[in-house]
Design an enzyme around this catalytic site. Structure first.
Site, short mmCIF file in Angstrom:
data_model
loop_
_atom_site.label_atom_id
_atom_site.label_comp_id
_atom_site.label_asym_id
_atom_site.label_seq_id
_atom_site.Cartn_x
_atom_site.Cartn_y
_atom_site.Cartn_z
N GLY A 87 0.80 -1.03 0.00
CA GLY A 87 0.06 0.13 -0.02
C GLY A 87 0.77 1.27 0.11
O GLY A 87 2.03 1.12 0.39
N GLY A 98 6.19 -6.97 1.93
CA GLY A 98 7.29 -6.49 1.14
C GLY A 98 8.66 -7.08 1.67
O GLY A 98 9.54 -7.54 0.98
N THR A 136 5.20 1.41 6.77
CA THR A 136 3.94 1.06 7.03
C THR A 136 3.29 2.19 7.61
O THR A 136 3.88 2.49 8.70
CB THR A 136 3.73 -0.06 7.87
OG1 THR A 136 2.35 -0.26 8.39
CG2 THR A 136 4.86 -0.47 8.78
N ILE A 137 2.14 3.01 7.40
CA ILE A 137 1.78 3.74 8.09
C ILE A 137 1.05 3.31 9.53
O ILE A 137 0.93 4.06 10.49
CB ILE A 137 0.65 4.74 7.25
CG1 ILE A 137 -0.41 3.84 7.00
CG2 ILE A 137 1.08 5.12 6.13
CD1 ILE A 137 -1.68 4.45 6.45
N ASP A 138 0.76 1.96 9.61
CA ASP A 138 0.15 1.35 10.63
C ASP A 138 1.11 1.12 11.77
O ASP A 138 0.82 1.03 12.85
CB ASP A 138 -0.26 -0.13 10.50
CG ASP A 138 -1.60 -0.07 9.54
OD1 ASP A 138 -2.07 1.07 9.39
OD2 ASP A 138 -2.07 -1.32 9.24
N GLY A 182 -5.54 0.70 10.39
CA GLY A 182 -4.80 0.01 11.63
C GLY A 182 -5.58 -1.38 11.81
O GLY A 182 -6.28 -1.65 12.59
N ARG A 183 -5.02 -2.27 10.93
CA ARG A 183 -5.64 -3.54 10.84
C ARG A 183 -5.43 -4.27 11.97
O ARG A 183 -6.33 -4.89 12.53
CB ARG A 183 -5.00 -4.31 9.63
CG ARG A 183 -5.45 -5.76 9.42
CD ARG A 183 -4.73 -6.33 7.97
NE ARG A 183 -5.51 -5.89 6.95
CZ ARG A 183 -6.44 -6.40 6.60
NH1 ARG A 183 -7.07 -7.55 6.97
NH2 ARG A 183 -7.14 -5.79 5.31
N GLU A 236 -9.59 0.43 12.17
CA GLU A 236 -10.32 -0.42 11.23
C GLU A 236 -10.28 -1.86 11.68
O GLU A 236 -11.22 -2.66 11.48
CB GLU A 236 -9.82 -0.38 9.94
CG GLU A 236 -8.31 -0.64 9.82
CD GLU A 236 -7.82 -0.76 8.32
OE1 GLU A 236 -8.66 -1.07 7.38
OE2 GLU A 236 -6.51 -0.74 8.13
#
EC number: 2.7.1.11
Length: 459
Positions: free
Chosen positions: A89, A182, A208-210, A254-255, A309
């Protein structure tokens, strides 16, 4: 997870025989609080109690190899071809990393050819000609743009095909910019390279933005993303406060990890409730979330909820909303999530209506809007320094490793560690404690300690 010194060692392709362009300046450096010599290491742990658990001499304590330029390097820069790919992403700062890699390779190491592989699949047989020659001129202004000029995609690729593509292009050093997927792809790629006995260094730049990758103080792009998310929380807070029985809900990315929700809520300092995947919660009951929101609305006229999320994924079928539940997996193998924002919106609206508090609902799902922006000033600096560290590592023959910042130092982290676990908000840690202090929400929905504070007007 107990780690030993050997778990943290980075693979080296061979003896470093070439003089580094930084050899002269390095000869003047001295170890200081701001400089770690190339032979030194950075401790994994940073508290006395955790170090005491190992009961080892300091030289045997678990530690990372320090990143940075070396006096001697493995590759002859005049003969090097470098490759760059972005995976997964989008994330603020991808273009900054690409630009930093190209500048460092071209200006300081005098590398003549840098190949950008487009959209991830550019490494496969069907797309191996989908490349772009990267020069300082090509990347001059890309740091002002969101996204990535190389494009990105999800989904696994055949490692042997990717290795063949690198061999056909004569790539000596390969940079993989990506998240957990990745880093897994880079691991498979490295294994296939080793199996063929090729002399190719593979270095990862984790993103990762998370902020859910381990062994890094913070992933690049995270600060830009949560800063943008703060704007949406502030907006929904204004809307909720200005509406009769207003309830504002902001669903953020935020999985598995709730860092964006936690940091953005702290920055906005206007949320009444923050919900993250690491802390389960109940909707129903006198001490459930719905009753808590009702008390907030009765006490001050409105409420603001920030939710990651991945929070509350166990609640969908239990509350008769299977149509909102996630089904199947995406191209990267991630389970598709149920829409927790919609579940909260419908549940809170129904509960307040039944309680005689006809609510005014304000729901925002900024989703991609927080990850597609250019990097802010902080992330711009961070990305540049990560890029420099990645180039130094590759040119010195390090491989199968990512560059990261750990305990404020830049280090080399073996790929095997980057994919071993996930970084998450610690419910017992000081970050979550700050969230609880700021929102005045109970430590868990089922506790009653927050009631008096709500009625007192302090929160």
């Amino acid at each position: 997870m107990t780690l030993h010194l050997d778990d943290l060692r980075v693979r080296l392709l061979g003896e470093c025989r070439y003089d580094s362009p930084f050899a002269e300046v390095l000869s003047t450096k001295r170890t200081s609080p701001h400089y770690v010599a190339e032979g030194d290491r950075v401790l994994l742990e940073d508290t006395v109690a955790m170090l005491a658990e190992h009961s080892l001499p300091s030289v045997q304590a678990p530690s990372f190899e320090a990143a940075g330029p070396r006096r001697k390097i493995y590759f002859d820069p005049a003969r090097v071809t470098a490759g760059i790919v972005t995976c997964g992403g989008l994330c603020p700062g991808l273009n900054n990393v690409i630009r930093g890699l190209v500048q460092e390779l071209s200006v300081h190491y005098r590398v003549k050819r840098i190949v950008g592989f487009r959209n991830g699949p550019g490494l496969t047989a069907a797309h191996r000609d989908d490349t772009v020659e990267l020069t300082p001129e090509v990347v001059r202004d890309i740091h002002n743009l969101g996204g990535t000029i190389l494009g990105s995609s999800r989904g696994g690729q055949d490692a042997d095909e990717m290795v063949e593509t690198l061999a056909l292009h004569g790539v000596d050093v390969m940079f993989v910019i990506g998240g957990d997927g990745g880093m897994r792809a880079a691991t498979f790629l490295s294994g296939a390279i080793r199996a063929r006995g090729l002399d190719i260094a593979v270095i990862g730049v984790p993103k990762t933005i998370d902020n859910d990758l381990p062994f890094t103080d913070q992933s690049f792009g995270f600060q830009s993303a949560f800063a943008r998310a703060t704007d949406f929380i502030s907006a929904v807070s204004v809307e909720a406060a200005a509406s009769p029985n207003g309830v504002g809900i902001v669903k953020l990315m935020g999985r598995h990890s709730g860092f964006i929700a936690a940091y953005a809520a702290l920055a906005a300092n206007s949320a009444d409730v923050v919900l993250i995947p690491e802390v389960p919660f109940a909707l129903d009951g006198d001490d459930g979330l719905l009753a808590h929101v009702e008390r907030l609305v009765r006490a001050k006229g409105f409420a603001v909820v920030v939710v990651a999320e991945g929070a509350g994924q166990d609640l969908f079928d239990a509350h008769g909303l299977p149509q909102l539940n996630g089904r199947g997996t995406d191209a990267s193998g991630n389970v598709k999530l149920g829409n927790i924002g919609e579940l909260l919106r419908t549940s809170i609206e129904a509960h307040l209506t039944a309680a005689g508090l006809a609510p005014t609902m304000r729901y925002i799902d900024p989703s991609y809007a927080i990850r597609s922006i250019p990097a802010n000033a902080y992330d711009s600096v961070y990305c540049l320094r990560l890029a420099h560290a990645a180039v130094h590592a590759a040119m010195a023959g390090r491989t199968e490793a990512a560059v990261a910042r750990w305990r404020r130092r830049f280090v080399h982290v073996p790929f095997s560690l980057m994919t071993r676990r996930r970084n998450q908000v610690d419910p017992d840690g000081d970050l979550w404690m700050s969230v609880l202090e700021t929102t005045c929400q109970p430590a868990e929905f089922g506790a009653v300690a927050a009631r008096e504070r709500i009625s007192s007007g302090f929160c």
